[in-house]
Enzyme design. Structure first.
Site, short mmCIF file in Angstrom:
data_model
loop_
_atom_site.label_atom_id
_atom_site.label_comp_id
_atom_site.label_asym_id
_atom_site.label_seq_id
_atom_site.Cartn_x
_atom_site.Cartn_y
_atom_site.Cartn_z
N ALA A 190 0.83 -1.21 0.00
CA ALA A 190 0.00 0.00 0.00
C ALA A 190 0.87 1.26 0.00
O ALA A 190 0.60 2.22 -0.73
CB ALA A 190 -0.93 0.00 1.21
N TYR A 191 1.89 1.24 0.84
CA TYR A 191 2.79 2.40 0.92
C TYR A 191 3.53 2.62 -0.40
O TYR A 191 3.56 3.74 -0.93
CB TYR A 191 3.79 2.17 2.06
CG TYR A 191 4.77 3.31 2.27
CD1 TYR A 191 4.35 4.50 2.87
CD2 TYR A 191 6.10 3.20 1.88
CE1 TYR A 191 5.24 5.55 3.07
CE2 TYR A 191 6.99 4.24 2.08
CZ TYR A 191 6.56 5.42 2.67
OH TYR A 191 7.44 6.44 2.86
N ALA A 192 4.11 1.55 -0.96
CA ALA A 192 4.85 1.66 -2.22
C ALA A 192 3.93 2.11 -3.35
O ALA A 192 4.32 2.94 -4.18
CB ALA A 192 5.51 0.33 -2.56
#
Length: 317
Positions: A190-192
């Site tokens: 999700a962050y990437a």
């Protein structure tokens, strides 16, 4: 002749060191003068990196507009800046409450920001949210929250500030992003994804804003170090080469991370030189970016191997 030969190398090294020191000092002074009297907006100014950015731009004589989610923390930052700076060459910062994940309120807050001084010269998008976990264990609601914080929030604020810059045909937008906007690291999908999306948006924006003389810069550090090293993101090396014993994990996190002070000073230099993109990474993370670009199959094989080894070690323990 023999003594001269022995002293030649130390003298040469001393001379080179002196030149480098003078060059860096001059560059630093020029960077500070470049932001003097400029209206600089910093989001999430109350974070570790946000505080350091506030400090270096405040000391440079910028007219700061500091944004954050907590009024008490903003006031504490205000007091810290006022107490250590020379009031004859600095401006008292303006404080604005802003929750970058509250997309519906950002446009109204942007009007408050512009009204502080009537314009915005430099917008530093610093707000960010992290999450760690396997794809199947992260809820869709959390995926959306991460996208709001790291993508929709920054672009909504940027779009709200842009008309002011376009009308004046001047300005600079800085995105403090992450190396994970360049490569995806396991258990941070999700962050990437949010960081990749942000890079794509600001790359397009950079080209579109050229006709208006508006600069767009992205600063991509590896992992930003904090006081509590155990809370850091796991080093790239843990996935790119082999499983690393837990007793040296913290050392690697420090070795492959960057300190908030370093990032803040680089942001100041980026603003001064109007660099388009900066990658703040040590050799191994930097190499990973190039391997992913030119040898993707090798990169994926190495990452997959690292995960298998990690899982095997966890099962054995």
């Amino acid at each position: 002749m023999g003594i001269f030969a022995v002293l030649a190398l130390p003298l040469l090294l001393f001379g080179i060191s002196g030149i480098i020191y003078i060059y860096q000092s001059v560059r630093w002074l020029l960077s500070k003068s470049a932001v003097q009297n400029k209206v600089v907006v910093i989001t999430d100014a109350i974070s570790g990196l946000g505080k350091e950015c506030s400090r270096v731009f405040h000391n440079g004589g910028a007219r700061l507009v500091l944004c954050g989610r907590t009024w008490e923390k903003l006031e504490a930052l205000y007091d810290a800046l006022i107490n250590v700076a020379d009031p004859s060459v600095t401006y008292a910062p303006k404080l604005i409450l802003l929750d970058i994940t509250d997309i519906n309120c950002i446009r109204d807050v942007a009007k408050e920001i512009v009204n502080c001084y009537g314009c915005v010269d430099i917008l530093i998008n610093n707000a960010s949210m992290k999450v760690k976990g396997a794809v199947q264990s992260i809820s869709l609601e959390l995926d959306k929250k991460i996208m709001d914080a790291n993508y929709f929030g920054p672009i909504t604020l940027t779009k709200a500030i842009l008309p002011n810059m376009i009308a004046r045909r001047t300005g600079q937008i800085v995105l403090i992003n992450s190396i994970q906007g360049k490569i995806g690291i396991p258990f941070r999908a999700a962050y990437a994804a949010s960081k990749h999306a942000a890079v794509g948006f600001f790359d397009c924006l950079r080209a579109e804003m050229e006709e208006f003389d508006i600069s767009v810069s992205t600063v991509n550090p590896t992992f930003i170090l904090h006081r509590n090293v155990t809370n850091l993101a796991v080093s790239l090396a843990e996935y790119l080469f082999t499983t690393i014993p837990s007793d040296v994990s913290d050392c690697l996190k420090v070795a492959y991370g960057v300190h908030p002070v370093e990032v803040a000073e680089e942001v100041l230099r980026t603003v001064s030189s109007k660099k388009q993109e900066v990658l703040m990474a040590n050799p191994i993370p930097r190499a990973a970016v190039y391997i992913r670009t030119f040898f993707p199959e090798l990169f994926f094989a190495i990452v997959a191997s690292g995960i298998r080894e990690k899982q095997k070690t966890e099962e054995e323990n």
